[in-house]
Design a protein around this motif. Structure first.
Motif, mmCIF file in Angstrom:
data_model
loop_
_atom_site.group_PDB
_atom_site.id
_atom_site.type_symbol
_atom_site.label_atom_id
_atom_site.label_comp_id
_atom_site.label_asym_id
_atom_site.label_seq_id
_atom_site.Cartn_x
_atom_site.Cartn_y
_atom_site.Cartn_z
ATOM 1 N N ARG A 82 -12.239 4.903 7.633
ATOM 2 C CA ARG A 82 -11.947 3.478 7.845
ATOM 3 C C ARG A 82 -11.063 2.913 6.743
ATOM 4 O O ARG A 82 -10.470 1.845 6.903
ATOM 5 C CB ARG A 82 -13.249 2.675 7.926
ATOM 6 N N TRP A 83 -11.006 3.585 5.584
ATOM 7 C CA TRP A 83 -10.133 3.103 4.514
ATOM 8 C C TRP A 83 -8.662 3.086 4.958
ATOM 9 O O TRP A 83 -7.881 2.259 4.468
ATOM 10 C CB TRP A 83 -10.242 4.001 3.284
ATOM 11 N N SER A 88 -10.010 -2.288 9.692
ATOM 12 C CA SER A 88 -11.205 -1.563 10.163
ATOM 13 C C SER A 88 -12.502 -2.264 9.784
ATOM 14 O O SER A 88 -13.564 -1.936 10.299
ATOM 15 C CB SER A 88 -11.194 -0.149 9.573
ATOM 16 N N GLY A 89 -12.430 -3.189 8.845
ATOM 17 C CA GLY A 89 -13.641 -3.870 8.387
ATOM 18 C C GLY A 89 -14.178 -3.328 7.088
ATOM 19 O O GLY A 89 -15.173 -3.858 6.558
ATOM 20 N N ARG A 109 -5.208 0.992 2.787
ATOM 21 C CA ARG A 109 -4.314 0.780 3.920
ATOM 22 C C ARG A 109 -4.974 -0.099 4.979
ATOM 23 O O ARG A 109 -4.287 -0.757 5.765
ATOM 24 C CB ARG A 109 -3.913 2.131 4.513
ATOM 25 N N SER A 110 -6.317 -0.114 4.987
ATOM 26 C CA SER A 110 -7.022 -0.919 5.997
ATOM 27 C C SER A 110 -6.754 -2.408 5.818
ATOM 28 O O SER A 110 -6.915 -3.183 6.760
ATOM 29 C CB SER A 110 -8.526 -0.641 5.925
ATOM 30 N N ALA A 115 -4.647 -9.133 1.354
ATOM 31 C CA ALA A 115 -5.262 -8.797 0.073
ATOM 32 C C ALA A 115 -6.609 -9.504 -0.033
ATOM 33 O O ALA A 115 -6.806 -10.588 0.528
ATOM 34 C CB ALA A 115 -4.361 -9.203 -1.085
ATOM 35 N N LEU A 116 -7.508 -8.874 -0.731
ATOM 36 C CA LEU A 116 -8.826 -9.478 -0.943
ATOM 37 C C LEU A 116 -8.720 -10.577 -1.992
ATOM 38 O O LEU A 116 -8.080 -10.386 -3.033
ATOM 39 C CB LEU A 116 -9.835 -8.430 -1.398
ATOM 40 N N THR A 117 -9.307 -11.696 -1.704
ATOM 41 C CA THR A 117 -9.318 -12.816 -2.645
ATOM 42 C C THR A 117 -10.755 -13.055 -3.087
ATOM 43 O O THR A 117 -11.604 -13.455 -2.290
ATOM 44 C CB THR A 117 -8.751 -14.088 -2.001
#
Length: 463
Positions: A82-83, A88-89, A109-110, A115-117
């Protein structure tokens, strides 16, 4: 709950009990459901955090530093596919060193172009932070991060892993649905049990109602049958009341018969005297004395039976209390006036705290008879005293008269017995005292007084 049931007075006891039981069970099951749901969500979230922590450790383990001191990570070495699948979650990201480091320096790549904040809280090396955030697609995420200090780096990198909480919420929703169905089924079973419990529990009251109907219609004189231990004391008490009522009725009939029989003789004498007075002048002259004597006899009989009825009624009354000293002092003053010609020295030795557990009139009747008899027999003095022994009063009346021989003491307590014909009376005094004392559970005893005359000991219940 009690207020709700009181607000429905039109409902029978059966339905009020059912309503109270179902409301109580319903509220208890709702509270239980909320508690179980909260516990399940907390447990599922904890497991979710543990899985993400394992993924975070895997990412940190694959993290390397290049020659320029920058972080590198070979995504192919990560085990979960899933990465690499877009959106993919499951995501990872490495931010630059320091609180203001470059966000998204490395990322899975998922995440694709996102980007995560995370909150800029700059975790220290090895410190784990957990956040609930939303990604750019408004997807709810559970994000955990940890600071990683590379050799020679001025500040730790922020390594974070996040996963969507949609499956977590879906699992919690399925659990809530299953829990609600189970609790609803349990409530139905409890309702059936409550109906059976109320029906079986109130069945003895139905039998009791039928027994009361038989009692009311005269088909029985007592409540028959055996009942559960919670109801049997009530039935026993009701039967006790019925027995006392029957005994009181029987006693009233006996009293009426005795009174009628006692009055028959003086009425017959009066009728004969009136008949003879019409034809015999000598009898006519004696008629007033005859009427007076027979009226006194009739009055004594009436007083005796009234006193018995009053004492019998006082037995069923709780809390009666008559102080002894005021009654005795008042009677001594009366006897001083009645027997003033004998110049008797009358003395009372009674503790003001002593009291009789009965009617004041009955106490006056008993003490009055004893003092009157003592004054008639005394030569110079009469003494009344009292003491309390446990729950009984011991009242003694002494005189210095001739007294009574021991062989005659039993005869003196019989109704109508007069051992001294020189003094006026009907012979009912001591018999009345003995009768009243017996109705109160007391007694009368005769003996020889230290003064030389008769000693009368009256035992009564103490108030």
């Amino acid at each position: 709950m009690d207020r709700i049931c009181r607000g429905l007075p039109q409902l029978s006891l059966r339905y009020r009990l059912l309503l109270a039981t179902l409301l109580t069970a319903g509220l208890a099951l709702v509270a239980l459901g909320l508690l179980l749901s909260a516990l399940f969500r907390d447990h599922a979230r904890q497991q979710f955090v543990e899985r993400l922590t394992a993924d975070l450790d895997q990412v940190i383990a694959r993290l390397e530093v290049d020659a320029q001191g920058r972080p590198t990570l070979d995504a192919a070495r990560l085990s979960d596919p899933r990465w690499t699948r877009p959106h993919s979650g499951l995501y990872w990201q490495v931010d630059g060193a320091g609180a203001n480091g470059t966000p998204g320096l490395l990322r899975s790549r998922s995440l694709w172009d996102d980007a995560l904040t995370a909150p800029r809280d700059a975790p220290r090396p090895g410190e784990l932070h957990v956040h609930e955030v939303l990604n750019h697609g408004r997807e709810p995420l559970l994000l955990i991060e940890r600071g990683v200090q590379a050799d020679g780096a001025a500040a730790p990198w922020r390594v974070m892993v996040a996963a969507t909480t949609v499956p977590l919420e879906a699992g919690a929703a399925r659990f809530d649905s299953a829990l609600a169905g189970s609790l609803a089924l349990l409530l139905l079973l409890l309702a059936i049990g409550a109906v059976l419990q109320v029906a079986l529990g109130l069945k003895p009251l139905g039998h009791l109602r039928e027994a009361l109907a038989d009692l009311r219609d005269g088909r029985t004189q007592r409540l028959a049958g055996r009942y559960p231990s919670e109801v049997q004391p009530l039935v026993d008490d009701l039967n006790g009341v019925l027995d006392r009522q029957a005994a009181t009725l029987e006693r009233a009939r006996a009293q009426a018969g005795n009174l009628a029989h006692a009055l028959k003789t003086p009425l017959t004498i009066l009728a004969q005297g009136a008949s003879q007075a019409r034809s015999d002048g000598a009898v006519h002259a004696k008629l007033p004395d005859l009427v007076h004597d027979q009226v006194q006899v009739a009055r004594r009989h009436v007083d005796w039976h009234l006193a018995r009825a009053r004492a019998a009624a006082a037995q069923a009354t709780v809390g009666l209390r008559t102080p002894l000293q005021p009654v005795a002092d008042a009677l001594l003053r009366v006897m001083t006036k009645i027997h003033a010609g004998k110049h008797l020295a009358m003395r009372g030795d009674i503790d003001p705290r002593l009291a009789f557990a009965g009617e004041s009139q009955d106490l006056q009747e008993m003490l009055g008879n004893l003092l009157d008899n003592a004054c008639k027999a005394a030569r110079a003095q009469v003494v009344i005293s009292a003491m309390q022994n446990d729950r009984h009063l011991r009242v003694t009346v002494d005189d210095d008269g001739p007294g009574i021989a021991p062989a005659q003491m039993t005869e003196a307590l019989k109704r109508g017995s007069r051992l001294d014909e020189s003094t006026p009376g009907s012979g009912l005094g001591l018999a009345i005292v003995q009768e009243l004392a017996g109705l109160y559970g007391g007694s009368v005893a005769l003996g020889t007084s230290p003064l030389g005359g008769l000693l009368v000991v009256l035992t009564l219940p103490a108030g």
